[in-house]
Structures are given as structure tokens and as C-alpha cells.
Design a protein around this motif. Structure first.
Motif, PDB file in Angstrom:
ATOM      1  N   LEU A   1      30.395  28.051  -3.088  1.00 31.24           N
ATOM      2  CA  LEU A   1      31.806  28.353  -3.291  1.00 31.24           C
ATOM      3  C   LEU A   1      31.998  29.315  -4.450  1.00 31.24           C
ATOM      4  O   LEU A   1      32.891  30.147  -4.432  1.00 31.24           O
ATOM      5  CB  LEU A   1      32.595  27.063  -3.565  1.00 31.24           C
ATOM      6  N   LEU A   2      31.177  29.189  -5.462  1.00 30.19           N
ATOM      7  CA  LEU A   2      31.330  30.024  -6.653  1.00 30.19           C
ATOM      8  C   LEU A   2      30.736  31.413  -6.484  1.00 30.19           C
ATOM      9  O   LEU A   2      31.270  32.382  -6.980  1.00 30.19           O
ATOM     10  CB  LEU A   2      30.653  29.348  -7.851  1.00 30.19           C
ATOM     11  N   PHE A   3      29.622  31.493  -5.823  1.00 32.53           N
ATOM     12  CA  PHE A   3      28.873  32.742  -5.806  1.00 32.53           C
ATOM     13  C   PHE A   3      28.514  33.116  -4.371  1.00 32.53           C
ATOM     14  O   PHE A   3      27.452  32.791  -3.899  1.00 32.53           O
ATOM     15  CB  PHE A   3      27.585  32.613  -6.617  1.00 32.53           C
ATOM     16  N   ASP A   4      29.384  33.798  -3.679  1.00 31.02           N
ATOM     17  CA  ASP A   4      29.079  34.194  -2.315  1.00 31.02           C
ATOM     18  C   ASP A   4      29.635  35.585  -2.057  1.00 31.02           C
ATOM     19  O   ASP A   4      30.467  35.789  -1.196  1.00 31.02           O
ATOM     20  CB  ASP A   4      29.664  33.192  -1.327  1.00 31.02           C
ATOM     21  N   ASP A   5      29.171  36.548  -2.847  1.00 23.79           N
ATOM     22  CA  ASP A   5      29.717  37.898  -2.742  1.00 23.79           C
ATOM     23  C   ASP A   5      28.598  38.918  -2.623  1.00 23.79           C
ATOM     24  O   ASP A   5      28.343  39.674  -3.527  1.00 23.79           O
ATOM     25  CB  ASP A   5      30.623  38.208  -3.928  1.00 23.79           C
ATOM     26  N   GLY A   6      27.943  38.931  -1.468  1.00 22.97           N
ATOM     27  CA  GLY A   6      26.911  39.924  -1.242  1.00 22.97           C
ATOM     28  C   GLY A   6      25.538  39.500  -1.702  1.00 22.97           C
ATOM     29  O   GLY A   6      24.600  40.287  -1.647  1.00 22.97           O
ATOM     30  N   LEU A   7      25.387  38.288  -2.169  1.00 19.79           N
ATOM     31  CA  LEU A   7      24.070  37.816  -2.596  1.00 19.79           C
ATOM     32  C   LEU A   7      23.193  37.577  -1.377  1.00 19.79           C
ATOM     33  O   LEU A   7      23.689  37.283  -0.300  1.00 19.79           O
ATOM     34  CB  LEU A   7      24.195  36.503  -3.364  1.00 19.79           C
ATOM     35  N   PRO A   8      21.877  37.696  -1.564  1.00 22.30           N
ATOM     36  CA  PRO A   8      21.000  37.363  -0.447  1.00 22.30           C
ATOM     37  C   PRO A   8      21.191  35.899  -0.083  1.00 22.30           C
ATOM     38  O   PRO A   8      21.485  35.085  -0.941  1.00 22.30           O
ATOM     39  CB  PRO A   8      19.598  37.619  -1.008  1.00 22.30           C
ATOM     40  N   ARG A   9      21.058  35.588   1.159  1.00 21.70           N
ATOM     41  CA  ARG A   9      21.229  34.218   1.599  1.00 21.70           C
ATOM     42  C   ARG A   9      20.035  33.395   1.149  1.00 21.70           C
ATOM     43  O   ARG A   9      18.889  33.828   1.267  1.00 21.70           O
ATOM     44  CB  ARG A   9      21.322  34.149   3.130  1.00 21.70           C
ATOM     45  N   PRO A  10      20.295  32.224   0.625  1.00 23.55           N
ATOM     46  CA  PRO A  10      19.181  31.330   0.319  1.00 23.55           C
ATOM     47  C   PRO A  10      18.483  30.939   1.616  1.00 23.55           C
ATOM     48  O   PRO A  10      18.990  31.230   2.693  1.00 23.55           O
ATOM     49  CB  PRO A  10      19.866  30.109  -0.311  1.00 23.55           C
ATOM     50  N   ASN A  11      17.363  30.255   1.516  1.00 23.88           N
ATOM     51  CA  ASN A  11      16.670  29.866   2.743  1.00 23.88           C
ATOM     52  C   ASN A  11      17.502  28.822   3.492  1.00 23.88           C
ATOM     53  O   ASN A  11      18.575  28.433   3.036  1.00 23.88           O
ATOM     54  CB  ASN A  11      15.244  29.384   2.436  1.00 23.88           C
ATOM     55  N   GLN A  12      17.001  28.351   4.630  1.00 24.41           N
ATOM     56  CA  GLN A  12      17.780  27.454   5.474  1.00 24.41           C
ATOM     57  C   GLN A  12      18.156  26.151   4.775  1.00 24.41           C
ATOM     58  O   GLN A  12      19.103  25.501   5.171  1.00 24.41           O
ATOM     59  CB  GLN A  12      17.050  27.170   6.800  1.00 24.41           C
TER      60      GLN A  12
ATOM     61  N   GLY B   1      19.195  26.062   1.732  1.00 21.51           N
ATOM     62  CA  GLY B   1      20.242  26.377   0.763  1.00 21.51           C
ATOM     63  C   GLY B   1      19.758  26.694  -0.630  1.00 21.51           C
ATOM     64  O   GLY B   1      20.522  26.632  -1.582  1.00 21.51           O
ATOM     65  N   GLY B   2      18.491  27.042  -0.780  1.00 24.84           N
ATOM     66  CA  GLY B   2      17.981  27.331  -2.113  1.00 24.84           C
ATOM     67  C   GLY B   2      17.019  28.493  -2.133  1.00 24.84           C
ATOM     68  O   GLY B   2      16.683  29.057  -1.088  1.00 24.84           O
ATOM     69  N   PHE B   3      16.596  28.858  -3.328  1.00 27.32           N
ATOM     70  CA  PHE B   3      15.634  29.931  -3.530  1.00 27.32           C
ATOM     71  C   PHE B   3      14.308  29.320  -3.972  1.00 27.32           C
ATOM     72  O   PHE B   3      14.281  28.413  -4.798  1.00 27.32           O
ATOM     73  CB  PHE B   3      16.135  30.907  -4.606  1.00 27.32           C
ATOM     74  N   LYS B   4      13.215  29.833  -3.415  1.00 31.81           N
ATOM     75  CA  LYS B   4      11.889  29.335  -3.778  1.00 31.81           C
ATOM     76  C   LYS B   4      11.611  29.611  -5.250  1.00 31.81           C
ATOM     77  O   LYS B   4      12.209  30.506  -5.854  1.00 31.81           O
ATOM     78  CB  LYS B   4      10.819  30.009  -2.924  1.00 31.81           C
TER      79      LYS B   4
ATOM     80  N   PRO C   1      15.426  21.920 -10.483  1.00 31.22           N
ATOM     81  CA  PRO C   1      16.103  22.487  -9.301  1.00 31.22           C
ATOM     82  C   PRO C   1      17.111  21.494  -8.742  1.00 31.22           C
ATOM     83  O   PRO C   1      16.825  20.301  -8.650  1.00 31.22           O
ATOM     84  CB  PRO C   1      14.953  22.733  -8.323  1.00 31.22           C
ATOM     85  N   THR C   2      18.275  21.987  -8.387  1.00 26.40           N
ATOM     86  CA  THR C   2      19.314  21.100  -7.857  1.00 26.40           C
ATOM     87  C   THR C   2      19.312  21.024  -6.336  1.00 26.40           C
ATOM     88  O   THR C   2      19.896  20.112  -5.768  1.00 26.40           O
ATOM     89  CB  THR C   2      20.717  21.558  -8.327  1.00 26.40           C
ATOM     90  N   VAL C   3      18.647  21.983  -5.678  1.00 37.48           N
ATOM     91  CA  VAL C   3      18.639  21.966  -4.218  1.00 37.48           C
ATOM     92  C   VAL C   3      17.566  21.012  -3.704  1.00 37.48           C
ATOM     93  O   VAL C   3      17.836  20.148  -2.871  1.00 37.48           O
ATOM     94  CB  VAL C   3      18.439  23.386  -3.635  1.00 37.48           C
ATOM     95  N   ARG C   4      16.345  21.145  -4.219  1.00 35.80           N
ATOM     96  CA  ARG C   4      15.270  20.238  -3.793  1.00 35.80           C
ATOM     97  C   ARG C   4      14.189  20.177  -4.857  1.00 35.80           C
ATOM     98  O   ARG C   4      13.657  21.194  -5.279  1.00 35.80           O
ATOM     99  CB  ARG C   4      14.673  20.691  -2.468  1.00 35.80           C
TER     100      ARG C   4
END
Length: 179
Positions: free
Chosen positions: A5-16, A18-21, A47-50
Motif C-alpha cells: 500500500l505504501l510503495f507501489d509506484d513503478g517498483l519491480p514486483r517482488p517474487n510470488q 511478496g518479498g525480495f530475496k 525479514p518481515t515477509v519470510r
């Protein structure tokens, strides 16, 4: 934490998931993978995603996690002690600041202060305590740029790889036509 919700302005999509390795997070934050691993194991920035669960599993970091990693690096680069950085990270999490672009981390060299308004910055400086500040919004934009650049390089690499395979296939077809 509501990263999307906060950061979704042209950033690369995280993996399926929802996070970055970890390797991507480390590169975007400008730290080594070894530092990333140490900070996760010691609880400085987890890490907050996993979380990693045993050997072979991967940690996944959210955008805010990468931002905090970059802030920790900046604070370390200015000579702030790891103990004070832990306090600052804890303050960031407790404050639950939603508009990070308006937040400034100030330090007198010994302590780190979280300022969410220009009045707080002025109060701190007027007391003679503030020596330097880190504008979180600027660091946030640096992380966004790093992630976008990495994603563009990845996409270019995939295109080049596909083109080279097509060129190889075209060369084979041409050699068959000649024979």
C-alpha cells in the motif's frame, strides 16, 4: 506491514511470495550478504515477509525491510554504535511511521532521534544536540532506484539471453538451408 500500500509506484514486483530475496535486498541496501545474514541472525533487521527455516530456505525481505537495512548502513557509516542503531530500529518499528518520506533520523553522535516533523528537528538542533540527520525520504528514493535499476538489468539480461538463443537458432536454420 502494508508494504504494497505504501510503495507501489513503478517498483519491480517482488517474487510470488511478496518479498525480495536476500541477495537483492543486500544489493539494494548497499551491504554484503554476510552483513545481511548477521543482522537477520542477531535480530537487528529481520525479514518481515519470510524468515529462513533451516538449511536451504530463503529469507524474503519487504521494501520497508530494505529501507531499514539501508538506514542501518548509513548510521554505521557515520560511526553510530550498533547498540544505538538497535535502539533507532526499535523506535522506527514502535512508532509505526507510515509516512517515512517525512521522517528524519537525527544523531548527536551518541544517540539517534526519530523526528517526524520539521519542528522536532528544529527543537533538537536548537538544544545543540543534533549533529547530523538522515532524511529517510531520500534514502527511500535511493532504495526504489536501486530496485528499479536491478529489475531493468535483469529484464535486459533476459532479453539478451533470449536474443542470443534466437540468433543461435537462426544460424542453425541457415546452415541447414545451405547444406
Amino acid at each position: 506491514m502494508g508494504d504494497d500500500l505504501l510503495f507501489d509506484d513503478g517498483l519491480p514486483r517482488p517474487n510470488q511470495d511478496g518479498g525480495f530475496k536476500g541477495a537483492t535486498a543486500a544489493r539494494a541496501a548497499g551491504i554484503s550478504y554476510r552483513q545481511l545474514d548477521y543482522w537477520a541472525r542477531t535480530g537487528l533487521v529481520e525479514p518481515t515477509v519470510r524468515e529462513a527455516k533451516g538449511s536451504g530456505s530463503q529469507r524474503l525481505y519487504g521494501f520497508r525491510d530494505i529501507l531499514v537495512l539501508k538506514l542501518v548502513k548509513r548510521l554505521l557509516d557515520t560511526g553510530i554504535s550498533l547498540q544505538q542503531i538497535r535502539t533507532a530500529v526499535s523506535q522506527l518499528h514502535e512508532a509505526g511511521v507510515h509516512d517515512l518520506s517525512q521522517t528524519t533520523l537525527m544523531s548527536d553522535g551518541a544517540s539517534v532521534y526519530l523526528c517526524t516533523s520539521s519542528d522536532e528537528v528544529i527543537d533538537l538542533v536548537s538544544r545543540g544536540q543534533g549533529v547530523f540527520g538522515i532524511a529517510v525520504g531520500k534514502v527511500l528514493r535511493e532504495v526504489e532506484t536501486s530496485l528499479v535499476d536491478m529489475d531493468e538489468h535483469r529484464v535486459e539480461g533476459l532479453k539478451e539471453s533470449a536474443e542470443s538463443k534466437l540468433d543461435e537458432l537462426a544460424a542453425r536454420r541457415n546452415s541447414r538451408k545451405i547444406s
